[in-house]
Write a protein that holds these residues in place. Structure first.
Motif, short mmCIF file in Angstrom:
data_model
loop_
_atom_site.label_atom_id
_atom_site.label_comp_id
_atom_site.label_asym_id
_atom_site.label_seq_id
_atom_site.Cartn_x
_atom_site.Cartn_y
_atom_site.Cartn_z
N ARG B 76 0.86 -1.18 0.00
CA ARG B 76 0.00 0.00 0.00
C ARG B 76 0.90 1.24 0.00
O ARG B 76 1.86 1.29 0.77
CB ARG B 76 -0.86 -0.01 1.25
CG ARG B 76 -2.01 0.99 1.19
CD ARG B 76 -2.51 1.29 2.57
NE ARG B 76 -3.06 0.09 3.19
CZ ARG B 76 -4.30 0.04 3.68
NH1 ARG B 76 -5.09 1.07 3.58
NH2 ARG B 76 -4.72 -1.04 4.28
N ILE B 78 2.59 4.74 0.76
CA ILE B 78 2.64 5.53 2.00
C ILE B 78 1.81 6.79 1.81
O ILE B 78 1.91 7.47 0.80
CB ILE B 78 4.09 5.88 2.36
CG1 ILE B 78 4.78 4.63 2.88
CG2 ILE B 78 4.15 7.00 3.39
CD1 ILE B 78 6.16 4.85 3.38
N GLN B 79 0.94 7.04 2.80
CA GLN B 79 0.06 8.19 2.72
C GLN B 79 0.37 9.11 3.89
O GLN B 79 0.65 8.63 4.99
CB GLN B 79 -1.37 7.70 2.82
CG GLN B 79 -2.29 8.38 1.87
CD GLN B 79 -3.71 7.90 2.03
OE1 GLN B 79 -4.07 7.30 3.02
NE2 GLN B 79 -4.51 8.19 1.03
N HIS B 80 0.31 10.42 3.65
CA HIS B 80 0.60 11.35 4.73
C HIS B 80 -0.66 12.03 5.22
O HIS B 80 -1.59 12.25 4.46
CB HIS B 80 1.61 12.40 4.28
CG HIS B 80 2.96 11.82 3.98
ND1 HIS B 80 3.78 11.34 4.97
CD2 HIS B 80 3.61 11.59 2.82
CE1 HIS B 80 4.89 10.86 4.42
NE2 HIS B 80 4.79 11.00 3.11
N ILE B 81 -0.67 12.34 6.51
CA ILE B 81 -1.75 13.16 7.07
C ILE B 81 -1.14 14.52 7.34
O ILE B 81 -0.14 14.62 8.04
CB ILE B 81 -2.29 12.55 8.37
CG1 ILE B 81 -2.82 11.15 8.11
CG2 ILE B 81 -3.37 13.45 8.96
CD1 ILE B 81 -3.32 10.46 9.36
N LEU B 82 -1.71 15.56 6.76
CA LEU B 82 -1.14 16.89 6.91
C LEU B 82 -2.09 17.77 7.73
O LEU B 82 -3.03 18.34 7.19
CB LEU B 82 -0.90 17.52 5.53
CG LEU B 82 -0.05 16.68 4.58
CD1 LEU B 82 0.01 17.34 3.22
CD2 LEU B 82 1.35 16.50 5.13
N PRO B 83 -1.88 17.83 9.05
CA PRO B 83 -2.76 18.67 9.86
C PRO B 83 -2.38 20.14 9.71
O PRO B 83 -1.36 20.46 9.11
CB PRO B 83 -2.49 18.20 11.29
CG PRO B 83 -1.11 17.66 11.26
CD PRO B 83 -0.83 17.19 9.87
N TYR B 84 -3.22 20.99 10.24
CA TYR B 84 -2.89 22.42 10.23
C TYR B 84 -1.60 22.63 11.01
O TYR B 84 -1.28 21.87 11.92
CB TYR B 84 -3.99 23.22 10.92
CG TYR B 84 -5.23 23.42 10.10
CD1 TYR B 84 -5.24 24.30 9.04
CD2 TYR B 84 -6.40 22.75 10.41
CE1 TYR B 84 -6.39 24.50 8.30
CE2 TYR B 84 -7.54 22.94 9.67
CZ TYR B 84 -7.53 23.82 8.62
OH TYR B 84 -8.67 24.03 7.90
N SER B 85 -0.90 23.71 10.69
CA SER B 85 0.22 24.11 11.53
C SER B 85 -0.34 24.82 12.76
O SER B 85 0.07 24.56 13.89
CB SER B 85 1.13 25.04 10.74
OG SER B 85 2.03 25.66 11.60
#
Lengths: 217, 530
Positions: B76, B78-85
């Motif tokens: 699968r 690699i997937q990233h989670i990008l939260p707010y800064s």
């Protein structure tokens, strides 16, 4: 007229049938074991940009899940905290730690930290965090003992069978709402859990869907 | 229409393409070189030392297959989670935020609620707080969200093929304002879409005040003005008929698709449906009855109890017959009957149908109404006002809304001015006249004859191609404004996302042309003191 086929060819059909049966069994068993999330996903433990230690923050420092995952009880999506949340404490504690460099950078530049996703439901599955945690289903049931993990890994299989097990008998998994984020809580006994669970399921009108459209919308 | 592609005539070289060369030998067509490339591969290329080519490819194929056995490609990704800064306030990822706004159109701003996810508008639905429409919208409002993300929308202002910055656009507008201030607008003309916005009307008034000799024209290719024009001719005021179908038991519609096309359709269809809903046969007498005379099989026609097919061109004659029959059944002697008889002499239709229909309408005084399609000529609407008076409908089943006094020239008036060569600068706001102006005008030639054409538009379309300047517009979900619904209720137009591209809001453009100091649209709208 002479025989066209030699005598040994009489056993070929039998051999084919047996071989086919064996291959089918082998494929079924193989696929059941090797091609399910239990084998493919459980244990997935990627390296994160910042080695955040859950066991340190929760077990030793006693922080609540919701300090960081703020919206888990209000949204279908349990959020990953923003960098500012980390900096609430880390602008005073471990200010210069090299391990926290990506957080500080994100905080000052406004760019997000690229955390690596571990748990992912497929796009055709709708899962709502708020509905579950507000009805007494603990984080623990799907994510395992995160409070004891130094590095987070995929602990449960998250296959459809896994979901249905609980949707078919919620009384075995449900717990008091104030204990949802207490991952150390245990029922006194299994019998006790079932008695309590049945009562909660009845009182709260918990009716987990088992139809396809419950999750596959 | 979206932007038009003009394909220039190709010269011979362009058809064959330019000739490229890779070495001087090739350029001078050296015979030695020619001989060399004829032997497909240079010496030794087909035979690797030790292995031959065929064998090499075999081994490579086998090793690719072996690599696949390890299923390295089956992982699968690699997937990233990008939260707010820094998490903004009041934003919960996964929970939509709704904003109230309205979809601007020529006669009717439909009140809407826009669903936004992390500040991105995703779905438009009607605002149920506005009870006449009860949370409904029409297809144009529903589809308008797609325009926001349309890859064809204009993203930059331009002069010819050269894109220009926002600052240059400001300078351009400032220069026009300064240039025409001294001449009181002599040689300046505007052509705009119709709008319901009181703020725009205010700024247009200001423009007319400082440029009294300029021409302000408005044009809609499909307009619904005729009922209002008829009212002005009869009563000296601009009035807009408002039908109350909840109070109506008998309806005669003359080529009017009032449930689907006419403005006010959302309220009309709800009210119409209320009078159709009955629980049992005893209540059947409470139902309304619809007589429809039409040329198309429309949505309204499909709801009709009695439907008469008649071409649109025959509706005026039919209306005349209707008036004659009404006067006859009410035993009113009038010279009008003789007049109208002449008009209707050529119409061959079923007199029995008209007779029965009129009898039915007259049997419900104050509870019946006649309506005509906006595309019908003004004379028909004048007769319809008269019929409604005879039926005692005025004030009961149909009321009239006062439209604020507001004058705009037509595109035909503007065409005359352009033909006389009196216009130096033409500012086209919205619309697409090169594509949809009346054909008799020959708009393309008229536009070309003007020195300087400034076009403000959402798409770089046919009109923009023929303009000197193109100014890129914002979407209404990116703009501040206001407007009125069909019954005159004031509704806001508020932005829910920053402009995706460098664009200008309509109110700001007009305010800058009018030389208003604070040209920020929010301030302009706020000045109305609602």
């Amino acid at each position: 007229m002479a025989n066209i086929f030699p005598k040994w060819s009489n056993s070929i059909p039998k051999q084919i049938i047996i071989a086919a049966a064996l291959i089918t069994i082998a494929l079924t068993l193989g696929a059941t074991y090797y091609a399910t999330p239990k084998y493919l996903r459980v244990g997935y433990q990627p390296i994160q940009p910042v080695a955040f230690d859950h066991s340190l923050h929760i077990d030793q420092l006693g922080m609540d899940c919701r300090y960081c995952h703020t919206f888990v009880d209000r949204s279908e999506h349990s959020n990953i905290p923003d960098s500012a949340t980390c900096m609430n404490c880390h602008n005073q504690i471990k200010r210069d730690s090299p391990a926290l460099a990506p957080i500080r950078e994100s905080w000052s530049t406004g760019k997000p930290v690229p955390w690596v996703r571990i748990h992912k439901t497929p796009d055709y599955v709708f899962f709502n965090h708020a509905v579950h945690v507000n009805r007494g289903i603990s984080c623990l049931e799907c994510h395992g003992k995160v409070d004891e993990m130094e590095v987070v890994y995929h602990a449960k299989s998250h296959s459809m069978k896994f979901c249905l097990e609980c949707h078919r008998n919620p009384e075995a998994y449900i717990r008091p709402v104030d204990k949802v984020f207490d991952l150390d809580w245990m029922p006194d006994s299994e019998e006790q859990q079932l008695i309590m669970g049945k009562e909660m399921v009845h009182n709260w009108k918990v009716n987990p869907p088992q139809s396809c459209s419950g999750c596959h919308r | 229409m979206k932007s038009k592609v003009i394909e220039p005539k190709l010269v011979n070289e362009e058809i064959t393409g330019p000739r490229y060369w890779r070495s001087l030998d090739e350029l001078i067509e050296n015979p030695e070189f020619k001989n060399f490339i004829e032997k497909e591969f240079p010496l030794g290329a087909s035979e690797l030392a030790g292995v031959n080519r065929r064998h090499f490819i075999k081994i490579m194929a086998a090793s690719f297959a072996a690599a696949g056995m390890g299923m390295a490609g089956c992982r699968r990704p690699i997937q990233h989670i990008l939260p707010y800064s820094k998490q903004p306030e009041n934003v919960i990822p996964g929970v939509p935020v709704y904003y109230a706004s309205s979809h601007p159109s020529a006669k009717d701003n439909q009140p809407i609620l826009v669903e936004t996810h992390q500040h991105r508008p995703s779905k438009i639905e009607g605002n149920s707080k506005y009870s006449p429409y009860g949370g409904t919208t029409d297809i144009f409002t529903q589809a308008s969200i797609l325009d926001l993300y349309d890859p064809d929308r204009s993203t930059k202002s331009s002069k010819g093929t050269q894109s220009i910055s926002q600052g240059m656009v400001y300078d351009l507008l400032q220069n026009i304002h300064a240039k025409f201030l001294s001449t009181e607008g002599q040689g300046l003309a505007f052509l705009a879409d119709q709008s319901t916005s009181p703020t725009r009307a205010r700024i247009v008034k200001e423009i007319k005040r400082i440029f009294p000799r300029s021409t302000w024209a408005e044009y809609e290719p499909v307009n619904f003005d005729n009922p209002e024009i008829a009212a002005r001719r009869l009563f000296g005021r601009r009035l807009r008929p408002q039908y109350h179908f909840t109070k109506t038991k008998r309806i005669l519609s003359l080529d009017a698709d009032f449930l689907n096309i006419e403005p006010g359709k959302l309220a009309n269809s709800r009210d119409f449906a209320i009078k159709r809903r009955v629980k049992n046969s005893k209540e059947a007498t409470k139902m309304n009855r619809l007589y429809q005379v039409e040329s198309n099989f429309s949505v309204t026609g499909a709801m009709a109890d009695h439907r008469l097919r008649l071409s649109s061109g025959q509706i005026p004659a039919f209306t005349a017959l209707l008036v004659i029959e009404l006067l006859r059944q009410k035993s009113i002697q009038s010279p009008l009957s003789e007049e109208l008889k002449k008009k209707a002499s050529n119409l061959d239709t079923n007199p029995h149908w008209i007779q029965e229909c009129v009898t039915d309408l007259l049997a419900h005084p104050g509870k019946s109404v006649v309506t005509a399609g906006s595309h019908q000529p003004v004379e028909v609407h004048e007769l319809v006002y008269f019929i409604n008076d005879l039926l005692d409908a005025n004030g009961h089943t149909v009321t009239y809304l006062n439209i604020p006094n507001y004058s705009a020239s037509t595109i035909q008036d503007l065409g005359v001015n352009l033909e006389n060569g009196r216009i130096e600068t033409l500012i086209i706001i919205g619309g697409n006249p090169v594509y949809n102006a009346p054909h008799d005008l020959n708009w393309l030639e008229l536009q070309k004859s003007v020195n300087e054409v400034i076009r403000y538009g959402y798409f770089f379309d046919e009109t923009s191609i023929e303009a000197t300047y193109h100014i890129s517009a914002t979407h209404y979900l990116e703009s501040w404004s206001d407007g009125r619904t069909f019954d005159g209720t004031i509704v806001p137009v508020q932005p829910m996302i920053r402009p995706l591209f460098e664009g200008m809001q309509e109110l700001e453009l007009l305010a800058r042309l009018a030389g208003i100091k604070k040209a920020d649209p929010y301030t302009l709208v706020k000045k109305n003191n609602y």
